[in-house]
Design a protein around this motif. Sequence first.
Motif, PDB file in Angstrom:
ATOM      1  N   LEU A  61       0.834  -1.198   0.000  1.00  0.00           N
ATOM      2  CA  LEU A  61       0.000   0.000   0.000  1.00  0.00           C
ATOM      3  C   LEU A  61       0.870   1.248   0.000  1.00  0.00           C
ATOM      4  O   LEU A  61       2.017   1.213   0.454  1.00  0.00           O
ATOM      5  CB  LEU A  61      -0.911   0.010   1.235  1.00  0.00           C
ATOM      6  CG  LEU A  61      -1.860  -1.170   1.395  1.00  0.00           C
ATOM      7  CD1 LEU A  61      -2.577  -1.100   2.742  1.00  0.00           C
ATOM      8  CD2 LEU A  61      -2.867  -1.217   0.256  1.00  0.00           C
ATOM      9  N   GLY A  62       0.324   2.347  -0.495  1.00  0.00           N
ATOM     10  CA  GLY A  62       0.998   3.640  -0.412  1.00  0.00           C
ATOM     11  C   GLY A  62       2.252   3.775  -1.255  1.00  0.00           C
ATOM     12  O   GLY A  62       3.160   4.517  -0.902  1.00  0.00           O
ATOM     13  N   LYS A  63       2.310   3.096  -2.383  1.00  0.00           N
ATOM     14  CA  LYS A  63       3.529   3.113  -3.210  1.00  0.00           C
ATOM     15  C   LYS A  63       3.388   3.960  -4.472  1.00  0.00           C
ATOM     16  O   LYS A  63       4.275   3.961  -5.323  1.00  0.00           O
ATOM     17  CB  LYS A  63       3.934   1.683  -3.595  1.00  0.00           C
ATOM     18  CG  LYS A  63       4.157   0.763  -2.415  1.00  0.00           C
ATOM     19  CD  LYS A  63       5.202   1.290  -1.455  1.00  0.00           C
ATOM     20  CE  LYS A  63       5.387   0.375  -0.263  1.00  0.00           C
ATOM     21  NZ  LYS A  63       6.216   0.984   0.775  1.00  0.00           N
ATOM     22  N   LYS A  64       2.302   4.736  -4.592  1.00  0.00           N
ATOM     23  CA  LYS A  64       2.059   5.510  -5.813  1.00  0.00           C
ATOM     24  C   LYS A  64       3.212   6.449  -6.157  1.00  0.00           C
ATOM     25  O   LYS A  64       3.573   6.599  -7.314  1.00  0.00           O
ATOM     26  CB  LYS A  64       0.766   6.309  -5.682  1.00  0.00           C
ATOM     27  CG  LYS A  64       0.436   7.079  -6.934  1.00  0.00           C
ATOM     28  CD  LYS A  64      -0.884   7.789  -6.846  1.00  0.00           C
ATOM     29  CE  LYS A  64      -1.148   8.488  -8.176  1.00  0.00           C
ATOM     30  NZ  LYS A  64      -2.379   9.239  -8.159  1.00  0.00           N
ATOM     31  N   ARG A 122      -3.406   3.430  -2.842  1.00  0.00           N
ATOM     32  CA  ARG A 122      -2.081   3.549  -3.459  1.00  0.00           C
ATOM     33  C   ARG A 122      -1.312   4.698  -2.843  1.00  0.00           C
ATOM     34  O   ARG A 122      -0.107   4.799  -3.054  1.00  0.00           O
ATOM     35  CB  ARG A 122      -2.225   3.766  -4.960  1.00  0.00           C
ATOM     36  CG  ARG A 122      -2.773   2.538  -5.695  1.00  0.00           C
ATOM     37  CD  ARG A 122      -3.073   2.807  -7.151  1.00  0.00           C
ATOM     38  NE  ARG A 122      -1.927   3.383  -7.834  1.00  0.00           N
ATOM     39  CZ  ARG A 122      -2.022   4.228  -8.841  1.00  0.00           C
ATOM     40  NH1 ARG A 122      -3.195   4.631  -9.296  1.00  0.00           N
ATOM     41  NH2 ARG A 122      -0.925   4.708  -9.410  1.00  0.00           N
ATOM     42  N   THR A 123      -1.974   5.592  -2.107  1.00  0.00           N
ATOM     43  CA  THR A 123      -1.314   6.782  -1.573  1.00  0.00           C
ATOM     44  C   THR A 123      -1.045   6.730  -0.077  1.00  0.00           C
ATOM     45  O   THR A 123      -0.228   7.506   0.415  1.00  0.00           O
ATOM     46  CB  THR A 123      -2.118   8.056  -1.888  1.00  0.00           C
ATOM     47  OG1 THR A 123      -3.432   7.909  -1.352  1.00  0.00           O
ATOM     48  CG2 THR A 123      -2.193   8.304  -3.386  1.00  0.00           C
ATOM     49  N   THR A 124      -1.703   5.851   0.663  1.00  0.00           N
ATOM     50  CA  THR A 124      -1.441   5.733   2.103  1.00  0.00           C
ATOM     51  C   THR A 124      -1.132   4.290   2.458  1.00  0.00           C
ATOM     52  O   THR A 124      -1.601   3.359   1.792  1.00  0.00           O
ATOM     53  CB  THR A 124      -2.626   6.225   2.952  1.00  0.00           C
ATOM     54  OG1 THR A 124      -3.775   5.410   2.650  1.00  0.00           O
ATOM     55  CG2 THR A 124      -2.946   7.675   2.697  1.00  0.00           C
ATOM     56  N   THR A 125      -0.380   4.107   3.522  1.00  0.00           N
ATOM     57  CA  THR A 125       0.070   2.760   3.895  1.00  0.00           C
ATOM     58  C   THR A 125      -0.841   2.059   4.900  1.00  0.00           C
ATOM     59  O   THR A 125      -0.556   0.942   5.306  1.00  0.00           O
ATOM     60  CB  THR A 125       1.496   2.813   4.476  1.00  0.00           C
ATOM     61  OG1 THR A 125       1.493   3.673   5.604  1.00  0.00           O
ATOM     62  CG2 THR A 125       2.492   3.275   3.438  1.00  0.00           C
TER      63      THR A 125
END
Length: 127
Positions: A61-64, A122-125
Amino acid sequence: MAGLDSKTPIPTAFKLHCRSGMLDVTFNDGKTFKFSCEFLRVYSPSAEVRGHGPGQEVLQLGKKDVSITHIEPVGNYAVRLDFSDGHNTGLYSWDLLYDYGLKQEAMWQHYLQRIEASGGSRTTTTL
């Protein structure tokens, strides 16, 4: 992962586009695949991402906005990619990169479906 043989296409060029977050990999059979840094990060061949067996994959998650900070050759068969989030344990063999290039669209759609099903982003973990 299949081993390299005489039929395995070999990369002839890696070109990292920092602004767009894309890595172009050109192979000796003339094919060029364009990978986002995010795609390569969420599909890292490392145990941290893949787990140690089927069904043990860890959704990333959060890897954008992750980027590649360094590309390190490993022998004559792979590269190690260093990512801006500190991840650098996956070895991307030539056959793996080629396979990813051929299957990238389906893999990306599967990732997006997993993100949606998890309620993640995709933007937060965090979920």
